[in-house]
Design a protein around this motif. Structure first.
Motif, PDB file in Angstrom:
ATOM      1  N   SER A 159       9.254  30.710 -62.047  1.00 21.84           N
ATOM      2  CA  SER A 159       8.376  31.854 -62.307  1.00 21.84           C
ATOM      3  C   SER A 159       8.305  32.072 -63.819  1.00 21.84           C
ATOM      4  O   SER A 159       9.331  32.174 -64.488  1.00 21.84           O
ATOM      5  N   GLU A 181       6.686  38.649 -63.464  1.00 16.66           N
ATOM      6  CA  GLU A 181       6.981  40.086 -63.314  1.00 16.66           C
ATOM      7  C   GLU A 181       6.008  40.961 -64.098  1.00 16.66           C
ATOM      8  O   GLU A 181       5.999  42.189 -63.940  1.00 16.66           O
ATOM      9  N   LYS A 215       0.496  41.582 -60.630  1.00 15.95           N
ATOM     10  CA  LYS A 215       1.074  42.234 -59.453  1.00 15.95           C
ATOM     11  C   LYS A 215       0.257  42.027 -58.181  1.00 15.95           C
ATOM     12  O   LYS A 215       0.796  42.081 -57.070  1.00 15.95           O
TER      13      LYS A 215
END
Length: 299
Positions: A126, A130, A135
């Motif tokens: 990843s 975040e 999102k």
């Protein structure tokens, strides 16, 4: 093509990496004319070359006060990728797109703004997932070939993923399974047959050893995508990413810069060369320089 008819082509050190003692060798296959790494790092140990200091993962933050310029440049790149993707999507009520090796998923974030398009991104690591701007994206971590994806896709994109792949034939078969009939696979990779590699030789960043396993020739695509299953719709000897990027990174590699440090001090060097070499790289669509894009339709 897995032929045994191959010979030594070039040696490099580990690129964009602190440890420079390791030597990696590439051989040229005389059958398919592709180049492959002869001593790859075991896939299970590859994470040591993808540390937090790895420049692509650091993104704009590595450039300090010049971060906004890098963001602007990335936005332009992803707009070009979205435009190309939309050209090869059949206009339907609902369209599904899978991006393999999505990295920082800015391309998907841009594409997801289009109506009626659902996106999924998969990568082993990843990279700033975040961040609140991602999102609403579906992002999956792991080996995408082993992740259960209960969706058939209209488009699978692979922006600079295939050259990293340890099992090309397994990947192609998985793409065939996941694509709808007439679905499209869009691939962008470095092109070793371009002029820049011939000038920079062992410092050309397209080798990106040991992360890059295969460098594909013009000839190889028809060999690994048999015409019974696939149709090559388009083969561009240029990409959405400029070959200048690989040249400049290779130029810095030759200088043995500290890739884990701030890139601020290198910014004006980047701008100087970008302006000076603009006439050359403006000819990318005419002269093969170092990137290629292939559009392949499943039959």
């Amino acid at each position: 093509c897995q032929s045994h008819n191959h010979d030594f082509y070039i040696e490099t050190t580990a690129m964009m990496h602190v440890e420079k003692q390791e030597i990696f060798g590439f051989n040229l296959c005389h059958n398919c004319e592709s180049i492959f790494l002869t001593n790859p790092v075991p896939e299970s140990q590859l994470s040591q070359y993808y540390t937090d200091a790895y420049l692509p993962y650091r993104g704009e933050k590595a450039w300090g006060k010049y971060a906004n310029f890098v963001v602007w440049d990335d936005q332009k790149l992803n707009k070009r990728r979205v435009k190309l993707a939309l050209e090869h999507l059949h206009k339907q009520t609902e369209m599904n797109v899978l991006d393999i090796g999505c990295g920082k998923p800015d391309f998907l974030a841009q594409l997801a703004k289009s109506e009626n398009i659902s996106t999924i991104g998969v990568d082993f690591t990843s990279a700033h997932w975040e961040d609140p701007k991602y999102k609403n994206l579906t992002l999956l971590r792991g080996d995408w070939r082993n992740i259960e994806l209960n969706t058939q896709f209209d488009l699978v994109t692979a922006w600079h993923y295939f050259e990293h792949d340890y099992d090309i034939h397994q990947t192609i078969e998985k793409c065939r399974q996941l694509l709808k009939p007439n679905g499209v696979l869009l691939i962008e990779v470095p092109m070793y047959q371009g002029i820049i590699q011939k000038l920079q030789r062992r410092y050309w960043q397209g080798w990106h050893s040991p992360r890059h396993i295969s460098l594909f020739s013009f000839k190889s695509w028809r060999m690994i995508f048999p015409e019974n299953d696939w149709e090559i719709v388009k083969h561009n000897k240029y990409g959405t990413m400029s070959a200048f990027t690989l040249w400049w990174l290779g130029n810095q590699e030759k200088k043995n810069i500290d890739w884990s440090g701030s890139m601020e001090s290198h910014f004006w060097n980047l701008i100087f060369w970008k302006v000076l070499l603009m006439p050359l790289f403006a000819l990318e669509r005419i002269i093969p320089l170092g990137i290629q894009t292939i559009v392949i339709r499943k039959k």
